[in-house]
Scaffold this motif. Structure first.
Motif, PDB file in Angstrom:
ATOM      1  N   THR A  41    -152.041 -19.413 -62.710  1.00 17.97           N
ATOM      2  CA  THR A  41    -151.436 -20.750 -62.777  1.00 17.97           C
ATOM      3  C   THR A  41    -150.577 -20.941 -64.016  1.00 17.97           C
ATOM      4  O   THR A  41    -149.786 -21.879 -64.076  1.00 17.97           O
ATOM      5  CB  THR A  41    -152.532 -21.837 -62.749  1.00 17.97           C
ATOM      6  OG1 THR A  41    -153.464 -21.619 -63.828  1.00 17.97           O
ATOM      7  CG2 THR A  41    -153.296 -21.805 -61.439  1.00 17.97           C
ATOM      8  N   ARG A  50    -150.553 -27.986 -64.077  1.00 16.10           N
ATOM      9  CA  ARG A  50    -151.795 -27.226 -64.255  1.00 16.10           C
ATOM     10  C   ARG A  50    -152.973 -28.151 -64.527  1.00 16.10           C
ATOM     11  O   ARG A  50    -154.072 -27.956 -63.998  1.00 16.10           O
ATOM     12  CB  ARG A  50    -151.659 -26.214 -65.401  1.00 16.10           C
ATOM     13  CG  ARG A  50    -150.806 -25.022 -65.097  1.00 16.10           C
ATOM     14  CD  ARG A  50    -151.110 -23.850 -66.024  1.00 16.10           C
ATOM     15  NE  ARG A  50    -150.987 -24.183 -67.430  1.00 16.10           N
ATOM     16  CZ  ARG A  50    -149.850 -24.131 -68.121  1.00 16.10           C
ATOM     17  NH1 ARG A  50    -148.737 -23.769 -67.514  1.00 16.10           N
ATOM     18  NH2 ARG A  50    -149.831 -24.430 -69.401  1.00 16.10           N
ATOM     19  N   TYR A  53    -153.874 -29.739 -61.261  1.00 15.49           N
ATOM     20  CA  TYR A  53    -154.494 -28.744 -60.376  1.00 15.49           C
ATOM     21  C   TYR A  53    -155.949 -28.491 -60.773  1.00 15.49           C
ATOM     22  O   TYR A  53    -156.858 -28.558 -59.942  1.00 15.49           O
ATOM     23  CB  TYR A  53    -153.701 -27.442 -60.423  1.00 15.49           C
ATOM     24  CG  TYR A  53    -154.339 -26.294 -59.682  1.00 15.49           C
ATOM     25  CD1 TYR A  53    -154.190 -26.158 -58.305  1.00 15.49           C
ATOM     26  CD2 TYR A  53    -155.105 -25.332 -60.358  1.00 15.49           C
ATOM     27  CE1 TYR A  53    -154.788 -25.100 -57.616  1.00 15.49           C
ATOM     28  CE2 TYR A  53    -155.700 -24.276 -59.674  1.00 15.49           C
ATOM     29  CZ  TYR A  53    -155.537 -24.169 -58.311  1.00 15.49           C
ATOM     30  OH  TYR A  53    -156.129 -23.125 -57.634  1.00 15.49           O
ATOM     31  N   ASN A 106    -155.385 -24.740 -52.733  1.00 17.14           N
ATOM     32  CA  ASN A 106    -154.317 -23.745 -52.886  1.00 17.14           C
ATOM     33  C   ASN A 106    -153.277 -23.865 -51.777  1.00 17.14           C
ATOM     34  O   ASN A 106    -152.088 -23.616 -51.996  1.00 17.14           O
ATOM     35  CB  ASN A 106    -154.903 -22.337 -52.891  1.00 17.14           C
ATOM     36  CG  ASN A 106    -155.603 -22.005 -54.194  1.00 17.14           C
ATOM     37  OD1 ASN A 106    -155.439 -22.713 -55.187  1.00 17.14           O
ATOM     38  ND2 ASN A 106    -156.382 -20.948 -54.206  1.00 17.14           N
ATOM     39  N   ALA A 109    -151.200 -26.844 -52.908  1.00 19.02           N
ATOM     40  CA  ALA A 109    -150.450 -26.614 -54.147  1.00 19.02           C
ATOM     41  C   ALA A 109    -149.445 -25.470 -54.038  1.00 19.02           C
ATOM     42  O   ALA A 109    -148.337 -25.548 -54.588  1.00 19.02           O
ATOM     43  CB  ALA A 109    -151.432 -26.332 -55.291  1.00 19.02           C
TER      44      ALA A 109
END
Length: 266
Positions: A41, A50, A53, A106, A109
């Motif tokens: 990442t 980040r 996330y 995931n 993202a």
């Protein structure tokens, strides 16, 4: 307590996360992950992305991992499963749940399908160690580590001034009276004092270890009593019955009958 394992797990989850320490730890982990950018990442997401996330990953997986870990361990505990079985089965359940959740995040993202070749295996490899650690906390017995180890409290009704048994430090201030008894209720211990009772998520053996300073005796696999609170005793066949100062009757099992006799109770 006859609540279902899920209801107990949800209540325990609420109790744990009502404390500040899990949130502080989670916040520190999110910031550290945002700065270091593990699992690729660092180069695929900017710093702000980040943080978002890892905040989503941390919140979703921590809550679900904690909940499913407790749920599984409590259910297996009720069935008398060995702790190693509780740990391994609980870990497997948590690893699969967390892997699926990370796969969905995931997908949103990065557009990586959780069903793509190798993705599920990679996710399970990364989530299994975390699941083992989470589940170990419950299969080995969660004892409320946020409670202070010892305290010196002001006098309360039914107690003497000075150091109290460490177990009382886990109770609300208004319930810190003289100890009467400890009784197992599912995976809780019901701590009864002269000021009321409180359910603590811990093993009976751990609770008894924290009664130092109060003379007592385990009289049953599910019961411990303070000796100075026993008001009467009688035999009923191969077992005994103790009457405590609050009128409750506590059974003395055949296994602990010799200890009760040696203490002068029967």
């Amino acid at each position: 307590m006859n609540d279902s394992p899920l209801r107990l797990a949800m209540r325990d989850l609420q109790q744990v996360f009502s404390r500040p320490s899990p949130w502080v730890i989670l916040g520190a982990v999110i910031v550290a992950a945002g700065l270091s950018g593990p699992f690729g990442t660092l180069h695929s997401l900017g710093f702000g992305a980040r943080l978002i996330y890892w905040a989503v990953i941390g919140l979703v997986t921590l809550f679900s991992g904690w909940l499913f870990s407790q749920w599984t361990v409590i259910a297996l505990m009720r069935r008398g499963a060995a702790r190693i079985v509780q740990w391994l089965v609980g870990s497997a359940v948590v690893a699969v749940i967390v892997a699926l959740e990370v796969g969905v995040v995931n997908l949103v993202a990065f557009g990586i399908s959780p069903l793509s070749p190798g993705e599920i295996g990679d996710l399970l490899l990364s989530t299994t160690p975390i699941a083992l650690l989470i589940t170990a906390a419950f299969s080995l017995g969660y004892g409320g580590s946020d409670a202070p180890p010892a305290t010196v409290a002001p006098p309360v009704a039914g107690t003497q001034a000075g150091p109290l048994p460490r177990l009382l430090a886990r109770l609300p201030l208004d319930k810190r009276g003289a100890l009467l008894s400890l009784s197992v209720q599912d995976h809780y211990v019901d701590v009864v004092t002269t000021r009321g009772h409180e359910m603590l998520l811990m093993r009976l053996s751990d609770a008894i270890a924290e009664t130092e300073g109060c003379a007592g005796l385990q009289v049953h696999r599910s019961h411990w009593v303070a000796l100075d609170q026993v008001r009467a005793a009688r035999r009923e066949g191969a077992r005994g019955v103790l009457t405590l100062s609050d009128g409750r009757e506590i059974p003395v099992s055949r296994t602990y009958l010799p200890d009760a006799k040696k203490a002068g109770l029967l």
